[in-house]
Design a protein around this motif. Structure first.
Motif, short mmCIF file in Angstrom:
data_model
loop_
_atom_site.label_atom_id
_atom_site.label_comp_id
_atom_site.label_asym_id
_atom_site.label_seq_id
_atom_site.Cartn_x
_atom_site.Cartn_y
_atom_site.Cartn_z
N TYR A 21 31.63 31.42 39.00
CA TYR A 21 32.47 31.38 37.80
C TYR A 21 32.27 30.08 37.02
O TYR A 21 32.15 30.08 35.80
CB TYR A 21 33.93 31.55 38.19
N GLY A 38 33.55 39.92 18.90
CA GLY A 38 35.00 39.85 18.97
C GLY A 38 35.50 38.48 18.58
O GLY A 38 35.07 37.47 19.12
N LEU A 49 38.33 45.12 30.67
CA LEU A 49 36.93 45.10 30.22
C LEU A 49 36.37 46.51 30.02
O LEU A 49 35.25 46.68 29.57
CB LEU A 49 36.07 44.34 31.22
N VAL A 60 46.01 28.72 26.32
CA VAL A 60 46.28 30.07 25.83
C VAL A 60 47.73 30.16 25.33
O VAL A 60 48.01 30.68 24.25
CB VAL A 60 46.01 31.11 26.93
N GLU A 89 45.11 43.82 21.37
CA GLU A 89 44.32 43.18 20.32
C GLU A 89 43.05 42.56 20.93
O GLU A 89 41.95 42.75 20.42
CB GLU A 89 45.14 42.08 19.63
N GLU A 90 43.22 41.86 22.03
CA GLU A 90 42.07 41.20 22.64
C GLU A 90 41.11 42.20 23.25
O GLU A 90 39.89 42.02 23.21
CB GLU A 90 42.54 40.20 23.70
N TYR A 150 39.11 26.18 19.35
CA TYR A 150 39.87 26.76 20.46
C TYR A 150 38.93 27.17 21.59
O TYR A 150 39.18 26.86 22.76
CB TYR A 150 40.66 27.97 19.95
N GLU A 177 35.93 39.77 26.21
CA GLU A 177 34.67 39.57 26.92
C GLU A 177 34.25 38.10 26.89
O GLU A 177 33.72 37.58 27.88
CB GLU A 177 33.60 40.47 26.30
N ILE A 178 34.47 37.43 25.78
CA ILE A 178 34.14 36.00 25.73
C ILE A 178 35.24 35.20 26.42
O ILE A 178 34.97 34.22 27.10
CB ILE A 178 34.03 35.45 24.30
N LEU A 179 36.49 35.62 26.20
CA LEU A 179 37.61 34.88 26.79
C LEU A 179 37.45 34.81 28.30
O LEU A 179 37.63 33.76 28.92
CB LEU A 179 38.93 35.55 26.44
N ARG A 230 31.02 29.55 33.18
CA ARG A 230 31.93 28.97 32.21
C ARG A 230 31.18 28.01 31.29
O ARG A 230 31.58 27.79 30.15
CB ARG A 230 33.03 28.23 32.97
N SER A 263 39.39 44.25 20.22
CA SER A 263 38.42 43.50 19.43
C SER A 263 37.31 42.96 20.32
O SER A 263 36.43 42.27 19.84
CB SER A 263 39.11 42.34 18.73
N ARG A 264 37.35 43.26 21.60
CA ARG A 264 36.33 42.83 22.58
C ARG A 264 36.28 41.33 22.76
O ARG A 264 35.37 40.81 23.39
CB ARG A 264 34.91 43.29 22.18
N ILE A 265 37.22 40.61 22.15
CA ILE A 265 37.18 39.17 22.30
C ILE A 265 37.41 38.79 23.76
O ILE A 265 37.01 37.74 24.23
CB ILE A 265 38.21 38.51 21.37
N HIS A 289 36.46 26.22 26.96
CA HIS A 289 35.29 25.94 27.80
C HIS A 289 35.36 24.55 28.41
O HIS A 289 34.41 24.10 29.03
CB HIS A 289 34.01 26.09 26.99
N THR A 342 34.87 34.85 30.05
CA THR A 342 33.82 33.99 30.58
C THR A 342 34.20 32.52 30.47
O THR A 342 33.47 31.66 30.92
CB THR A 342 32.48 34.23 29.84
N SER A 343 35.37 32.24 29.88
CA SER A 343 35.80 30.84 29.83
C SER A 343 37.14 30.59 30.52
O SER A 343 37.42 29.46 30.89
CB SER A 343 35.85 30.34 28.37
N VAL A 344 37.95 31.60 30.69
CA VAL A 344 39.18 31.44 31.49
C VAL A 344 39.28 32.61 32.46
O VAL A 344 38.69 33.66 32.24
CB VAL A 344 40.46 31.40 30.62
N ARG A 345 40.05 32.41 33.52
CA ARG A 345 40.22 33.50 34.48
C ARG A 345 41.28 34.48 33.98
O ARG A 345 42.14 34.10 33.19
CB ARG A 345 40.63 32.93 35.84
#
Ligand SMILES: Nc1ncnc2c1ncn2[C@@H]1O[C@H](COP(=O)(O)OP(=O)(O)OP(=O)(O)O)[C@@H](O)[C@H]1O
Ligand SMILES: [Mg+2]
Lengths: 292, 361
Positions: free
Chosen positions: A67, A81, B348, B7, B169-170, A94, B177-179, A71, B173-175, A99, B181-184
């Protein structure tokens, strides 16, 4: 070094990936091409951990990806998105923070990217007020803001105007020059040919060709013989292999096989030979050949 | 933890700027304040204004006197409605039409007291002894409890709705998928719930403050039962627990769909549970000592509304409160475990609605 090894993925009884594997070295720009539905997006999502593989492994410098490694990656998913109502600069910042960037670092990185991607005037606009191409630029900024250690970009060039394509190409080259492995998928093969050090061609979930562009060309054989003849009588090439096309008052003959010396003699007998030589296959030709 | 806070911070910043949040905040505060003003607006404050010409009688709590120079001025004041009646020379009353019956009785007894005092006799007042429960504040307490039911229900529904809408919403909008990869997943979900919960708590605090301020301004505060502090604290604690329960459920069910239009359908189990809780709490406000209220104030998630309502309406032994809190915490942990299984698998999977069975396996 990013190693993708033997990835398999099934959806129901449909096999999406059937043992996909390739390696991207630090500083290498890797172009990932393949027909629609070939498995590019599936591969990239597995690399990012968004999707689980049925088997196979992704390693970074010899260790299985975790993970915390991911990251630090920069990712641009196929399905874009963004928070539609959030302002451009605020949004990029943000994601920088998420990150792990400190507030000041996130702000600096955001400003630099807005500058490079030509979004300075739009910084305080809501994302939904931007054109599709400009939203795409924001999406790229989001993937790049934290100085990623690896870049995984799914069709980053689609929808960009030529200037934006150049700007993005520059950014990617810079990142690669800093030693970052870059993987991007694209259907614009000329672009891939121009930018990439190596290329992987995937077809129906398998890698059918993969390596440096020059090596792929070699492997494809000596290339196509191209002969241009002026003032030749019609039908002169009837006995020769290959296709003939008329361009103005010239005949252009393309041969993929046969004795080139015999072709040259016939051509010289028929008219004035203006050009005689072997042409390197384009990536498009290699691609057609590989997925056929 | 840092991810969760980032968040949460974004949620607060985004929502607090929206018109809808400010409007709902203002409306709820105004409504509650208006309810505190209501008794005064309807029944007055129970005192009469009496104009006085000549000697004034001894002051009594139900009457407030204002002096007039002569009878003509007092008459004008009575006709103009400035005073309810006028006392002329200590032995004559002028009223506009018929004299209010209660005012008549009070004036009569004031007049009698004056004469007795003039005669040098002292009268000891009657002593009143109460038997049975202290019922003095019962009406007010029921009122507060009923109000609390409405406020809690409103806050639960609308805060959980925002959580579910944010999740969709998240996802849509597929956001996400990025979120992710940066937070659990727990940071993303937790941050959203904490952020919107803080806003709910702010809203509750504003409502309570508006209610208390309005009752202080109207003098109604004097009628508030003792232990208002305890009632307020219990409302806040139960808001946090109940919100945690319902918001986690809302997020979990929300993660099954990709479009806002599908949200209502998928949230039905949760809204039904919430409605049931509301109805039981409403009954508890009316009948706080009944068996139903006593039992359900211990059972999660009903306790999240029934217990604060019972606390407001009547005294509750500390032991019962502690048991209810402990059980509710167990329930919250339970939905969290459920959520952690469902959310990260479902969120997902975009496209068609995800069936619960598919992700629970
Ligand atoms: N969620 C899913 N359910 C079922 N099948 C899927 C799913 N996602 C992808 N597939 C299948 O997996 C295969 C690979 O799809 P993928 O999206 O990886 O292709 P791609 O190379 O990215 O194509 P494109 O160039 O169109 O983006 C396709 O046959 C697709 O139908
Ligand atoms: Mg794709």
């Amino acid at each position: 070094m990013l190693e993708i090894d033997g990835l398999r993925k099934r959806y129901g009884d449909k096999t999406a990936l059937d043992g996909v594997g390739f390696t991207v070295r630090p500083g290498e720009m890797f172009g990932f091409v393949g027909a629609n539905g070939a498995g590019k997006t599936t591969t990239m999502r597995i690399v990012m951990g968004v999707l689980g593989a049925d088997s196979g492994e992704v390693r970074l410098d010899g260790r299985p990806l975790g993970y915390d490694d991911r990251r630090a990656f920069g990712y641009m998913p196929e399905e874009r998105g963004l928070y539609q109502k959030m302002k451009v600069a605020e949004q990029i910042e943000y994601f920088g923070r998420l990150h792990g960037l400190a507030p000041a670092a996130a702000r600096t990185a955001t400003d630099a990217l807005l500058e490079r991607l030509g979004l300075v005037e739009r910084r305080d606009d809501a994302v939904e007020a931007l054109s599709l191409g400009n939203q795409q630029r924001v999406q790229l900024a989001v993937a790049l803001v934290h100085e990623p250690t690896v870049l995984i970009l799914d069709e980053p060039f689609s929808g960009l105007d030529p200037l934006a394509v150049d700007a993005l190409a520059e950014v990617l080259k810079d990142r690669a020059a800093e030693g970052v492995p870059v993987i991007f998928s694209s259907h614009q093969l000329d672009l891939v040919e121009r930018l990439c050090d190596s290329v992987g061609i995937i077809s129906a979930g398998r890698m059918v060709a993969y390596g440096p562009v020059a090596e792929l060309r070699e492997r494809e054989g000596r290339g196509v013989l191209r002969v241009v003849v002026r003032d030749a009588a019609p039908g002169w090439a009837d006995g020769l292999p290959g296709r003939i096309a008329r361009e103005g008052d010239r005949d252009v003959l393309l041969c993929e096989e046969g004795d080139d010396q015999a072709v040259l003699r016939t051509a010289m007998g028929a008219g004035t030979v203006e050009h005689f030589g072997r042409r390197q296959p384009t990536l498009t030709e290699i691609f057609r050949e590989a997925v056929a | 933890m840092n991810g969760l806070l980032l968040v949460a911070q974004r949620e607060v910043r985004t929502r607090i700027r929206t018109k809808s949040f400010l409007i709902s905040l203002a409306i709820s505060a105004i409504l509650v304040a208006a309810l505190a003003f209501l008794p005064k607006a309807l029944g007055g404050d129970g005192t009469f204004d009496v104009g006085v010409v000549g000697p004034a009688p001894a002051p009594v709590t139900q009457l407030s006197y204002s002096r007039y120079p002569d009878e003509a001025a007092a008459r004008k004041a009575v006709i103009g409605g400035d005073v309810d009646a006028a006392l002329i020379g200590g032995d004559r009353v002028i009223a506009n039409g018929e004299l209010d019956q209660r005012l008549g009785l009070i004036l009569e007894s004031v007049h009698r007291d004056e004469q007795i005092r003039a005669a040098g006799v002292t009268v000891t007042p009657l002593r009143v002894e109460s038997v049975g429960a202290d019922a003095r504040y019962q009406g007010v307490r029921t009122g507060i409890a009923t109000l609390l039911v409405m406020v809690l229900f409103f806050l639960f529904i609308y805060s959980s709705m925002y959580v579910a809408m944010g999740v969709v919403e998240e996802k849509g909008s597929r956001i996400v998928e990025i979120l992710l990869t940066s937070v659990r997943p727990w940071q993303l979900l937790g941050g959203k719930i904490v952020g919107l919960g803080v806003l709910g708590l702010v809203n509750l605090a504003v409502v309570v403050a508006a209610g208390l301020a309005a009752s202080a301004a109207t003098g109604f505060a004097a009628d508030l039962p003792p232990g208002m502090g305890g009632i307020v604290v219990s409302a806040l604690v139960w808001f946090v627990l109940g919100y945690a329960f319902f918001a986690v459920l809302a997020a979990t069910f929300g993660s099954l769909v990709s479009r806002q239009e599908e949200l209502n359908t998928v949230l039905t189990p949760m809204t039904t549970l919430m409605m049931l809780t509301y109805v039981t709490a409403y009954f508890a406000a009316v009948q706080p000592t009944g068996t139903v209220a006593r039992v359900l104030s211990l059972v999660p998630p009903f306790s999240s509304m029934v217990m604060p309502v019972r606390t407001a309406a009547t005294g509750v032994p500390l032991g019962e409160i502690l048991i209810a809190v402990a059980l509710m915490i167990v329930a919250v942990v339970g939905v969290l475990l459920f959520a952690s299984r469902v959310y990260q698998r479902a969120v997902l999977r975009t496209g068609a609605r995800v069936r619960l069975g598919e992700v629970l396996r």
